[in-house]
Design an enzyme around this catalytic site. Structure first.
Site, PDB file in Angstrom:
ATOM      1  N   ILE A  17       1.024  -1.447   0.450  1.00  0.00           N
ATOM      2  CA  ILE A  17      -0.014   0.106  -0.438  1.00  0.00           C
ATOM      3  C   ILE A  17       0.878   1.389   0.004  1.00  0.00           C
ATOM      4  CG2 ILE A  17      -1.663  -1.060   0.869  1.00  0.00           C
ATOM      5  CD1 ILE A  17      -0.984  -0.121   3.576  1.00  0.00           C
ATOM      6  N   GLY A  20       8.016   3.583  -0.296  1.00  0.00           N
ATOM      7  CA  GLY A  20       9.311   5.061  -0.354  1.00  0.00           C
ATOM      8  C   GLY A  20      10.752   4.523  -0.632  1.00  0.00           C
ATOM      9  N   GLY A  21      11.501   5.943   0.052  1.00  0.00           N
ATOM     10  CA  GLY A  21      12.534   5.225  -0.733  1.00  0.00           C
ATOM     11  C   GLY A  21      13.219   3.654   0.035  1.00  0.00           C
ATOM     12  N   PHE A  22      13.850   3.553   1.199  1.00  0.00           N
ATOM     13  CA  PHE A  22      14.277   2.487   1.842  1.00  0.00           C
ATOM     14  C   PHE A  22      12.955   1.035   2.470  1.00  0.00           C
ATOM     15  CE2 PHE A  22      14.010   4.563   5.387  1.00  0.00           C
ATOM     16  CZ  PHE A  22      15.018   5.791   5.248  1.00  0.00           C
ATOM     17  N   LYS A  24       8.827  -0.378   2.432  1.00  0.00           N
ATOM     18  CA  LYS A  24       7.565  -0.321   1.691  1.00  0.00           C
ATOM     19  C   LYS A  24       6.831  -1.198   3.311  1.00  0.00           C
ATOM     20  CE  LYS A  24       9.395  -5.333   0.612  1.00  0.00           C
ATOM     21  NZ  LYS A  24       9.909  -6.143  -0.737  1.00  0.00           N
ATOM     22  N   VAL A  25       5.262  -0.397   2.819  1.00  0.00           N
ATOM     23  CA  VAL A  25       3.897  -0.852   3.920  1.00  0.00           C
ATOM     24  C   VAL A  25       2.983  -1.639   3.034  1.00  0.00           C
ATOM     25  CG1 VAL A  25       2.356  -0.110   4.909  1.00  0.00           C
ATOM     26  CG2 VAL A  25       4.515   0.921   4.790  1.00  0.00           C
ATOM     27  N   LYS A  40       5.066  -1.820   7.647  1.00  0.00           N
ATOM     28  CA  LYS A  40       6.304  -0.979   7.205  1.00  0.00           C
ATOM     29  C   LYS A  40       7.707  -2.130   7.318  1.00  0.00           C
ATOM     30  CE  LYS A  40       8.494   3.488   7.886  1.00  0.00           C
ATOM     31  NZ  LYS A  40       7.740   4.374   8.589  1.00  0.00           N
ATOM     32  N   ASP A 132       8.482  16.500  10.810  1.00  0.00           N
ATOM     33  CA  ASP A 132       8.771  16.068   8.916  1.00  0.00           C
ATOM     34  C   ASP A 132       6.878  16.911   8.602  1.00  0.00           C
ATOM     35  OD1 ASP A 132       9.481  13.748   6.491  1.00  0.00           O
ATOM     36  OD2 ASP A 132       9.071  16.209   6.474  1.00  0.00           O
TER      37      ASP A 132
HETATM   38  C1  LIG Z   1      -2.412   5.108   0.289  1.00  0.00           C
HETATM   39  N1  LIG Z   1      -3.863   4.451   1.253  1.00  0.00           N
HETATM   40  C2  LIG Z   1      -4.468   4.289   0.593  1.00  0.00           C
HETATM   41  C3  LIG Z   1      -5.157   3.475   1.248  1.00  0.00           C
HETATM   42 BR1  LIG Z   1      -7.073   2.943   0.202  1.00  0.00          BR
HETATM   43  C4  LIG Z   1      -4.275   2.837   2.313  1.00  0.00           C
HETATM   44  C5  LIG Z   1      -3.713   3.502   2.614  1.00  0.00           C
HETATM   45  C6  LIG Z   1      -2.248   3.529   3.342  1.00  0.00           C
HETATM   46  O1  LIG Z   1      -1.111   4.273   3.501  1.00  0.00           O
HETATM   47  N2  LIG Z   1      -2.335   3.155   4.281  1.00  0.00           N
HETATM   48  C7  LIG Z   1      -1.517   3.171   5.786  1.00  0.00           C
HETATM   49  N3  LIG Z   1      -2.285   2.714   7.204  1.00  0.00           N
HETATM   50  N4  LIG Z   1      -0.828   2.844   8.086  1.00  0.00           N
HETATM   51  C8  LIG Z   1       0.024   3.019   7.630  1.00  0.00           C
HETATM   52  C9  LIG Z   1      -0.029   3.376   5.677  1.00  0.00           C
HETATM   53  C10 LIG Z   1       0.805   3.861   5.322  1.00  0.00           C
HETATM   54  N5  LIG Z   1       1.776   3.964   6.299  1.00  0.00           N
HETATM   55  C11 LIG Z   1       2.721   4.723   5.526  1.00  0.00           C
HETATM   56  O2  LIG Z   1       3.832   4.951   6.777  1.00  0.00           O
HETATM   57  N6  LIG Z   1       2.682   5.474   4.588  1.00  0.00           N
HETATM   58  C12 LIG Z   1       4.233   5.728   4.783  1.00  0.00           C
HETATM   59  C13 LIG Z   1       4.163   7.142   3.832  1.00  0.00           C
HETATM   60  N7  LIG Z   1       5.167   7.942   3.707  1.00  0.00           N
HETATM   61  C14 LIG Z   1       4.644   9.540   3.546  1.00  0.00           C
HETATM   62  C15 LIG Z   1       5.616  10.283   2.750  1.00  0.00           C
HETATM   63  C16 LIG Z   1       6.530   9.037   2.081  1.00  0.00           C
HETATM   64  C17 LIG Z   1       6.389   7.999   2.585  1.00  0.00           C
HETATM   65  C18 LIG Z   1       5.640   5.552   4.061  1.00  0.00           C
HETATM   66  C19 LIG Z   1       6.864   5.258   4.528  1.00  0.00           C
HETATM   67  C20 LIG Z   1       7.723   4.871   4.190  1.00  0.00           C
HETATM   68  C21 LIG Z   1       7.802   3.648   3.634  1.00  0.00           C
HETATM   69  C22 LIG Z   1       6.170   3.320   2.575  1.00  0.00           C
HETATM   70  C23 LIG Z   1       4.902   4.285   2.529  1.00  0.00           C
HETATM   71  C24 LIG Z   1       1.380   3.281   7.419  1.00  0.00           C
HETATM   72  C25 LIG Z   1       2.053   2.499   8.191  1.00  0.00           C
HETATM   73  C26 LIG Z   1       1.725   3.853   8.701  1.00  0.00           C
END
Ligand SMILES: Cn1cc(Br)cc1C(=O)Nc1[nH]nc2c1CN(C(=O)N[C@H](CN1CCCC1)c1ccccc1)C21CC1
Length: 345
Positions: A17, A20-22, A24-25, A40, A132
């Site tokens: 879902i 990012g750089g290093f 993935k989620v 993550k 941030d």
């Molecule tokens: C985009 N999306 C669409 C739906 Br439907 C659910 C989501 C979603 O991302 N849900 C979600 N729930 N919990 C999380 C997330 C995303 N997420 C994240 O931590 N997302 C961040 C997003 N950052 C914002 C700026 C740079 C990256 C991320 C960090 C590192 C790598 C990938 C993603 C968590 C774990 C905390």
């Protein structure tokens, strides 16, 4: 889809879902409770010298239990990876929500901004600064409530909240002038500037300081020059101007924000920044854990109170999540994933 043996039987991984750089989620299901989580996954080699950010994020998130901060449930570390098991926010990023609506009406922006202030005030009271703050780091849960994420850049200065920080970090468009000038700065004051940029973005749908040329962008931020559209209400313009003060000492302090007239308009209550999470253990969750693991309640209470952020911590927190959502506080007899509808007990 790569397979992670460390998660077998504990979490059922689903689609990615975010990436990012290093890191993935991925969406996942917790086998014992059936609850959705976001895992993550970070590769240590690819993290390289960014590794300290992960230990910073983990340490911060363990302390920051708050209704508007994305909850950390479990940390799994192997020699090559980190797995952070976090709260799943099914509505995605506030950024996408603003874009989808072009810009938000004042009363909708007010609700979101009150929740953002609640989270940031709690972070500051706990001795941290986020550093941030931007719409990409604000997610929405299934009740359209704000959940703040990405504490990799947060700081807890050793000398407490009035100790100055020096590292330039965060995203340029949201960075405070003192941060850009490379001067020493207070994390909490820099967060307040970023919140000004955030409020502007919520109400206008675009950024107050923007330029594809980074040097030009920095110039605009350092002098703090921005324009506001005439359709913006005087109250909104005033609050934005109180946050986007170039001199950090002139910026409105958090204490004045909590009962600011624009933020209490039509709501009449000051912003409640306290965490709804209590350190007191929940009876029903402890009982269910004791029954399931065939241990005494006292044994379970002692083990949970160690907060090791292991399987037990995650199972306790996810049972609590179920209770908060008025779901039965029950563990699934045999771990099952979403597809299997067989009744448990
Ligand atoms: C985009 N999306 C669409 C739906 Br439907 C659910 C989501 C979603 O991302 N849900 C979600 N729930 N919990 C999380 C997330 C995303 N997420 C994240 O931590 N997302 C961040 C997003 N950052 C914002 C700026 C740079 C990256 C991320 C960090 C590192 C790598 C990938 C993603 C968590 C774990 C905390």
């Amino acid at each position: 889809m790569s397979h992670y043996p460390e998660l077998d039987g504990i979490y059922y991984l689903r689609e990615k879902i975010g990436s990012g750089g290093f890191a993935k989620v991925k969406l996942a299901y917790h086998a014992l409770t059936g609850e959705k989580v976001a895992i993550k996954i970070m590769d240590k080699k690819r993290l390289g010298d960014e590794l300290p950010r992960v230990t910073t994020e983990i340490a911060a998130m363990k302390e920051l239990c708050h209704q508007h901060i994305c909850k950390l449930f479990q940390v799994i570390e192997t020699e090559t990876r980190f797995f952070l098991v976090l709260e799943y926010c099914p509505e995605g990023e506030l950024f996408d929500y603003i874009v989808s609506k072009d810009r938000l009406e004042e009363d909708e922006a007010r609700i979101f901004f009150r929740q953002i202030i609640s989270a940031v005030a709690f972070i500051h009271k706990t001795g941290f600064a986020h550093r941030d703050l931007k719409p990409e780091n604000l997610l929405l849960d299934d009740n359209q409530n704000i959940k703040l994420i990405d504490f990799g850049l947060c700081a807890k200065p050793q000398g407490g909240m009035d100790c100055h920080l020096a590292t330039l970090c965060g995203s340029p468009a949201y960075a405070a002038p003192e941060l850009i000038a490379g001067r020493q700065y207070l994390g909490s004051e820099a967060d307040l500037w970023s919140m000004g940029v955030l409020l502007y973005a919520l109400l206008c749908g675009y950024l107050p300081f923007d330029d594809e040329n980074i040097a030009q962008l920095y110039k605009k931020i350092k002098i703090g020059y921005y324009t506001t559209p005439d359709w913006l209400s005087p109250g909104s313009k005033l609050l934005i101007s109180q946050l986007l003060q170039v001199d950090p000492k002139k910026r409105i302090p958090m204490s004045a924000l909590l009962n600011h007239p624009w933020l209490t308009e039509n709501i009449y209550s000051p912003i409640d920044w306290e965490s709804k999470y209590t350190k007191r253990l929940d009876e029903d969750c402890i009982t269910e854990l004791a029954v399931h693991f065939k241990k005494t309640r006292k044994q379970i209470e002692e083990e949970v109170s160690e907060w090791k952020y292991d399987n037990l911590t995650a199972t306790y927190f996810l049972l609590l999540e179920k209770k908060m959502k008025n779901k039965p506080v029950r563990l699934l007899l045999k771990p099952q994933n979403r597809g299997d509808r067989s009744r448990s007990r």
